[in-house]
Design a protein around this motif. Structure first.
Motif, PDB file in Angstrom:
ATOM      1  N   PRO A 196       0.796  -1.231   0.000  1.00 11.22           N
ATOM      2  CA  PRO A 196       0.000   0.000   0.000  1.00 11.22           C
ATOM      3  C   PRO A 196       0.829   1.283   0.000  1.00 11.22           C
TER       4      PRO A 196
ATOM      5  N   LEU B  92       2.527   1.792  -3.283  1.00 10.63           N
ATOM      6  CA  LEU B  92       1.593   2.202  -4.333  1.00 10.63           C
ATOM      7  C   LEU B  92       1.324   3.702  -4.257  1.00 10.63           C
ATOM      8  N   VAL B  93       1.185   4.227  -3.036  1.00 12.13           N
ATOM      9  CA  VAL B  93       1.002   5.683  -2.906  1.00 12.13           C
ATOM     10  C   VAL B  93       2.170   6.412  -3.564  1.00 12.13           C
TER      11      VAL B  93
ATOM     12  N   ILE C 237       2.017   6.102  -7.352  1.00  7.33           N
ATOM     13  CA  ILE C 237       1.006   7.008  -7.911  1.00  7.33           C
ATOM     14  C   ILE C 237       1.588   8.416  -8.032  1.00  7.33           C
ATOM     15  N   LEU C 238       2.238   8.880  -6.951  1.00  5.26           N
ATOM     16  CA  LEU C 238       2.796  10.236  -6.961  1.00  5.26           C
ATOM     17  C   LEU C 238       3.890  10.360  -8.021  1.00  5.26           C
TER      18      LEU C 238
ATOM     19  N   ILE D 281      -7.192   1.603  -9.348  1.00  2.44           N
ATOM     20  CA  ILE D 281      -6.437   0.814  -8.370  1.00  2.44           C
ATOM     21  C   ILE D 281      -7.413  -0.134  -7.682  1.00  2.44           C
TER      22      ILE D 281
ATOM     23  N   ILE E 127      -1.675  -4.065  -3.253  1.00  2.17           N
ATOM     24  CA  ILE E 127      -2.806  -3.446  -3.950  1.00  2.17           C
ATOM     25  C   ILE E 127      -2.381  -3.298  -5.408  1.00  2.17           C
TER      26      ILE E 127
ATOM     27  N   PRO F 180     -12.076   4.116  -6.426  1.00  3.13           N
ATOM     28  CA  PRO F 180     -10.646   3.986  -6.764  1.00  3.13           C
ATOM     29  C   PRO F 180     -10.089   5.182  -7.526  1.00  3.13           C
TER      30      PRO F 180
ATOM     31  N   ILE G 190      -5.065  11.301  -3.508  1.00  2.00           N
ATOM     32  CA  ILE G 190      -3.644  11.109  -3.174  1.00  2.00           C
ATOM     33  C   ILE G 190      -2.808  12.211  -3.815  1.00  2.00           C
ATOM     34  N   LEU G 191      -3.059  12.455  -5.113  1.00  3.49           N
ATOM     35  CA  LEU G 191      -2.274  13.472  -5.829  1.00  3.49           C
ATOM     36  C   LEU G 191      -2.513  14.859  -5.229  1.00  3.49           C
TER      37      LEU G 191
ATOM     38  N   HIS H  43      -1.249   5.229   4.413  1.00  6.20           N
ATOM     39  CA  HIS H  43      -1.684   3.862   4.104  1.00  6.20           C
ATOM     40  C   HIS H  43      -2.958   3.934   3.269  1.00  6.20           C
ATOM     41  N   ILE H  44      -3.161   2.932   2.412  1.00  9.96           N
ATOM     42  CA  ILE H  44      -4.443   2.785   1.721  1.00  9.96           C
ATOM     43  C   ILE H  44      -4.840   1.315   1.781  1.00  9.96           C
TER      44      ILE H  44
ATOM     45  N   ILE I 254     -12.208   2.372  -1.767  1.00 13.31           N
ATOM     46  CA  ILE I 254     -10.931   2.006  -1.151  1.00 13.31           C
ATOM     47  C   ILE I 254     -10.676   3.030  -0.047  1.00 13.31           C
TER      48      ILE I 254
END
Lengths: 267, 267
Positions: free
Chosen positions: A172, A175-176, A179-180, A195, A222, B172, B179-180, B194-195, B222
């Motif tokens: 997790p 993945l964050v 994504i960034l 996701i 994830i 999702p 997040i962005l 965390h996700i 999510i």
């Protein structure tokens, strides 16, 4: 003094020369470290404006890096590119059907063909690896798994169809970060389009990809799904174009641009 | 000409005056639209350097926006701040135990107290709402759910303990955007810590938050978990400080800074 790194890896120009000379006939991942690689699409001029519009409407699937002029086999991504010889393997589509795979385009090049170079995921994958985050399929020396989805592209002229995505599984918190990092590379497909649960985008069995290799997924991972450069290959099948030429997936066009040329600066 | 908006919402200074006059005794969410609000921590000077170091080591939980001088009830976040009267409700801790809740600090202020203002999540929540993305607890007019976790903070001096997180559930693709967007506000806790699965960070029952209200979660959502400004309240319980004063959760310090003052610019 020459930096040591220059002795360990090849320049983009050297890799293109190897391909041109028939010395490299494999995937280009790992070659010409630090240079941007690109997806290839070649279409007759009569379709060029519609395909350009399709790219503009679907920038995550088809991030347009450069476009050629009718009949011109060069591209403004390096001084010496001859698209007829500088990719290691090509797919030839007739009426939208993949009918042949060839090593060069010398005998089938036409005066009306237009080249499109589209960004590929290598740029953001490099950024993720440089952040110390594992990409499972790379560790396992596999090709990235790719899937047809039920996510529609935005139609333009004859070009339409659903999106193809590539999948990368992460813990997790990784993945964050992924994504960034990927969001900073809009010409390398940008941030994920989905996701989590693959069924929500029409993927029935994650262990049966439509392209590429079986994924590596660890407990607690994830799944992240990125728009994929195979999407336009679906679109030309829909468009029933008389001839279209693409690279063989993984056998990319190596450009002289730095891999991070398309990175957004963050203050 | 005065913009119409100025007539519809109150300035930060007006809101502080309302609090000072006893006219506002509720949560500050929705007041002084467009101004940054802050979490509050007040400690004796002997702990100030250690707590400052704790903030530096845990910037996601404790994003330090401003720090006062011993005995000085003002802060460089607005010209007129008197911290003894300008927050609607305060929690008083003795030896780390929350023993009292008060409307002002006039009778308990001391010459050795030092104020810390820490960023809060309102800034990134505004950015998410402005992007047209629903925040479920805001739609439901509930407080954000918050949870104790097993994620450790980095100890500094007597300050230590596990992280408290706030949770927001999204579809999702909305979570990717959240997040962005949140990553652009490092002083508002930044990107999630965390996700996904709450059990992985020690949360046994997502429907039983430790603070705030029961969450709203929709099918296919999510879960996103952000570092939370309640974390330092856990740290002072660990530190056994003789006196510590915080705001009552939700009853924030309204500053004169714009809400997006802490937004990173993206080219």
């Amino acid at each position: 003094m020459e930096p040591i790194k220059a002795m360990q890896t090849k320049s983009a120009q050297e890799v293109r020369q190897m391909i041109r000379d028939g010395q490299l006939r494999g995937p280009t991942s790992g070659y010409a470290d630090g240079y941007m690689q690109a997806n290839l699409m070649i279409l007759p001029a009569q379709y060029a404006a519609d395909f350009k519009g399709f790219c503009d409407k679907n920038p995550k699937s088809c991030p347009l890096v450069a476009m050629g002029r009718p009949g011109d086999p060069s591209l403004p991504l390096a001084g010496d590119i001859d698209i007829r010889t500088d990719v290691a393997r090509y797919r030839v589509y007739r009426q939208g059907v993949h009918i042949d795979t060839v090593d060069n385009l010398l005998s089938i090049w036409r005066d009306d063909l237009v080249i499109f170079a589209l960004g590929c995921s290598f740029s953001f994958e490099n950024a993720i690896l440089n952040a110390g985050i594992e990409i499972r399929h790379i560790t396992a020396k596999r090709n990235v798994p790719m899937y047809k989805t039920n996510l529609p592209t935005v139609q333009n002229g004859p070009f339409k169809g659903n999106m193809v995505v590539s999948m990368r599984a992460f813990s997790p918190s990784d993945l964050v970060q992924a994504i960034l990092l990927s969001s900073r590379f809009p010409l390398a497909h940008g941030a994920p389009v989905h996701i989590g649960n693959p069924e929500e985008i029409g993927i029935k069995d994650i262990y049966q990809p439509d392209f590429g290799d079986v994924p590596v997924i660890q407990e607690g991972d994830i799944l992240g799904f990125w728009a994929c450069g195979v999407t336009p290959q679906m679109a030309i099948q829909q468009a029933n174009v008389d001839i279209a030429i693409t690279h063989e997936p993984g056998y990319m066009l190596v450009t002289d641009l730095p891999a991070d040329a398309n990175e957004l600066s963050v203050a």
